[in-house]
Design a protein around this motif. Structure first.
Motif, PDB file in Angstrom:
ATOM      1  N   ALA A  51      35.381  30.979  45.397  1.00 21.71           N
ATOM      2  CA  ALA A  51      35.511  32.149  44.677  1.00 21.71           C
ATOM      3  C   ALA A  51      35.633  32.251  43.771  1.00 21.71           C
ATOM      4  N   PHE A  52      35.940  31.530  42.489  1.00 18.10           N
ATOM      5  CA  PHE A  52      36.156  31.633  41.036  1.00 18.10           C
ATOM      6  C   PHE A  52      35.099  32.076  40.384  1.00 18.10           C
ATOM      7  N   THR A  53      34.264  33.139  41.067  1.00 21.09           N
ATOM      8  CA  THR A  53      33.366  33.273  40.406  1.00 21.09           C
ATOM      9  C   THR A  53      33.393  34.807  39.936  1.00 21.09           C
ATOM     10  N   SER A  54      32.957  35.345  38.837  1.00 15.97           N
ATOM     11  CA  SER A  54      33.557  36.824  38.523  1.00 15.97           C
ATOM     12  C   SER A  54      32.340  37.113  38.447  1.00 15.97           C
ATOM     13  N   GLY A  55      32.597  39.171  38.589  1.00 15.79           N
ATOM     14  CA  GLY A  55      32.002  40.025  39.018  1.00 15.79           C
ATOM     15  C   GLY A  55      31.254  40.392  40.363  1.00 15.79           C
ATOM     16  N   GLY A  56      30.620  41.189  40.526  1.00 13.21           N
ATOM     17  CA  GLY A  56      29.841  41.439  41.721  1.00 13.21           C
ATOM     18  C   GLY A  56      30.796  42.185  42.540  1.00 13.21           C
ATOM     19  N   PRO A  57      29.728  42.405  43.341  1.00  7.20           N
ATOM     20  CA  PRO A  57      30.846  43.214  44.733  1.00  7.20           C
ATOM     21  C   PRO A  57      31.074  42.547  45.692  1.00  7.20           C
ATOM     22  N   GLU A  58      30.667  40.810  45.345  1.00  6.45           N
ATOM     23  CA  GLU A  58      31.255  39.751  46.530  1.00  6.45           C
ATOM     24  C   GLU A  58      32.572  38.978  45.652  1.00  6.45           C
ATOM     25  N   VAL A  59      33.039  39.478  44.854  1.00  5.76           N
ATOM     26  CA  VAL A  59      34.174  38.973  44.684  1.00  5.76           C
ATOM     27  C   VAL A  59      35.398  38.975  45.971  1.00  5.76           C
ATOM     28  N   LEU A 118      37.297  35.946  47.733  1.00  9.24           N
ATOM     29  CA  LEU A 118      38.587  35.299  47.737  1.00  9.24           C
ATOM     30  C   LEU A 118      38.698  36.163  49.549  1.00  9.24           C
ATOM     31  N   ASP A 119      38.507  36.818  50.384  1.00  8.14           N
ATOM     32  CA  ASP A 119      38.902  36.472  51.428  1.00  8.14           C
ATOM     33  C   ASP A 119      38.897  35.342  51.937  1.00  8.14           C
ATOM     34  N   ALA A 120      37.569  34.762  51.617  1.00 13.21           N
ATOM     35  CA  ALA A 120      36.861  33.627  52.091  1.00 13.21           C
ATOM     36  C   ALA A 120      38.450  32.275  52.142  1.00 13.21           C
ATOM     37  N   ASP A 176      48.650  34.212  48.469  1.00 12.15           N
ATOM     38  CA  ASP A 176      49.053  34.962  48.194  1.00 12.15           C
ATOM     39  C   ASP A 176      49.379  35.008  47.016  1.00 12.15           C
ATOM     40  N   GLU A 177      50.147  34.484  46.198  1.00 17.30           N
ATOM     41  CA  GLU A 177      50.788  34.389  44.917  1.00 17.30           C
ATOM     42  C   GLU A 177      49.376  33.789  43.559  1.00 17.30           C
ATOM     43  N   PHE A 178      49.074  33.142  43.887  1.00 19.52           N
ATOM     44  CA  PHE A 178      47.930  32.414  43.226  1.00 19.52           C
ATOM     45  C   PHE A 178      46.502  32.606  43.306  1.00 19.52           C
ATOM     46  N   ILE A 179      45.965  33.424  44.868  1.00 22.40           N
ATOM     47  CA  ILE A 179      45.012  34.009  44.057  1.00 22.40           C
ATOM     48  C   ILE A 179      44.702  35.760  43.845  1.00 22.40           C
ATOM     49  N   ALA A 180      46.374  36.242  44.259  1.00 19.79           N
ATOM     50  CA  ALA A 180      46.558  38.091  43.513  1.00 19.79           C
ATOM     51  C   ALA A 180      46.056  37.835  41.682  1.00 19.79           C
ATOM     52  N   PRO A 181      46.441  37.000  41.241  1.00 21.17           N
ATOM     53  CA  PRO A 181      46.046  36.944  40.141  1.00 21.17           C
ATOM     54  C   PRO A 181      44.427  36.999  39.398  1.00 21.17           C
ATOM     55  N   ARG A 182      44.251  35.555  40.052  1.00 17.39           N
ATOM     56  CA  ARG A 182      42.565  35.548  40.020  1.00 17.39           C
ATOM     57  C   ARG A 182      41.537  36.296  40.173  1.00 17.39           C
ATOM     58  N   LEU A 193      41.694  39.204  37.157  1.00 11.36           N
ATOM     59  CA  LEU A 193      41.011  38.338  36.447  1.00 11.36           C
ATOM     60  C   LEU A 193      39.702  38.259  37.031  1.00 11.36           C
ATOM     61  N   LEU A 194      39.339  38.358  37.774  1.00  9.37           N
ATOM     62  CA  LEU A 194      37.738  37.907  37.692  1.00  9.37           C
ATOM     63  C   LEU A 194      36.979  39.276  38.430  1.00  9.37           C
ATOM     64  N   THR A 195      37.677  40.559  38.502  1.00  2.70           N
ATOM     65  CA  THR A 195      37.407  42.101  38.439  1.00  2.70           C
ATOM     66  C   THR A 195      37.240  42.982  37.086  1.00  2.70           C
ATOM     67  N   SER A 196      38.516  42.382  36.635  1.00  2.58           N
ATOM     68  CA  SER A 196      38.658  43.100  35.380  1.00  2.58           C
ATOM     69  C   SER A 196      38.074  43.321  34.532  1.00  2.58           C
ATOM     70  N   GLY A 197      37.653  42.558  34.388  1.00  3.46           N
ATOM     71  CA  GLY A 197      36.079  42.458  32.981  1.00  3.46           C
ATOM     72  C   GLY A 197      36.390  41.550  32.138  1.00  3.46           C
TER      73      GLY A 197
END
Length: 145
Positions: free
Chosen positions: A19-27, A31-33, A58-64, A67-71
């Protein structure tokens, strides 16, 4: 020989780290997985030499996700290095080392730490009930084996 339980738990551990891999349409898919890998009431704790930060799922996943999609964080990945699974009945845990690398705000970085992930057997299979991690820092390092 690995038991079916160990194999199933190791698959959840892979889902956690993937789940902790940046970029791409698979983020979002990763994260859903990850969200599905937790029981809804799970507790996640970051220590790292600071005041412990305690999160719900959700508090854990949302900011990540941000971060993983913001560039601002690119070429990021996190992976397990070495770990062990222990199972007793309907409870289990994974304890092991992990590494991470990426580029944040244009600056490359690497890091290592230790994670503990606790599991419970549910009707849907093994799910994470708790996780905690601590990262290397001056005075605290993982001994190389």
């Amino acid at each position: 020989m690995r038991s079916d339980d160990q194999t199933a738990i190791e698959n959840v551990v892979r889902t956690f780290f993937a789940a902790f891999t940046s970029g791409g349409p698979e983020v979002k898919r990763r994260l859903d997985a990850l969200r599905e890998a937790f029981v809804p009431e799970a507790v996640i704790v970051r220590t790292c030499g600071m005041e412990p930060a305690i999160y719900g799922v959700d508090e854990f996943i949302a900011p990540r996700e941000t971060l993983l999609t913001s560039g601002t964080l690119v070429d990021f990945k996190e992976w397990p290095v070495d770990g062990r699974v222990e199972v007793f009945g309907d409870i289990a845990h994974w304890f092991g080392s992990y590494a991470k690398e990426g580029v944040q705000d244009g600056k490359p970085f690497t890091g290592r730490g230790m994670k503990t992930i606790q599991f419970i057997r549910t009707p849907e299979g093994w799910r994470i009930s708790a996780a905690a991690w601590d990262d290397e820092r001056p005075g605290l390092t993982i001994e190389d084996h």
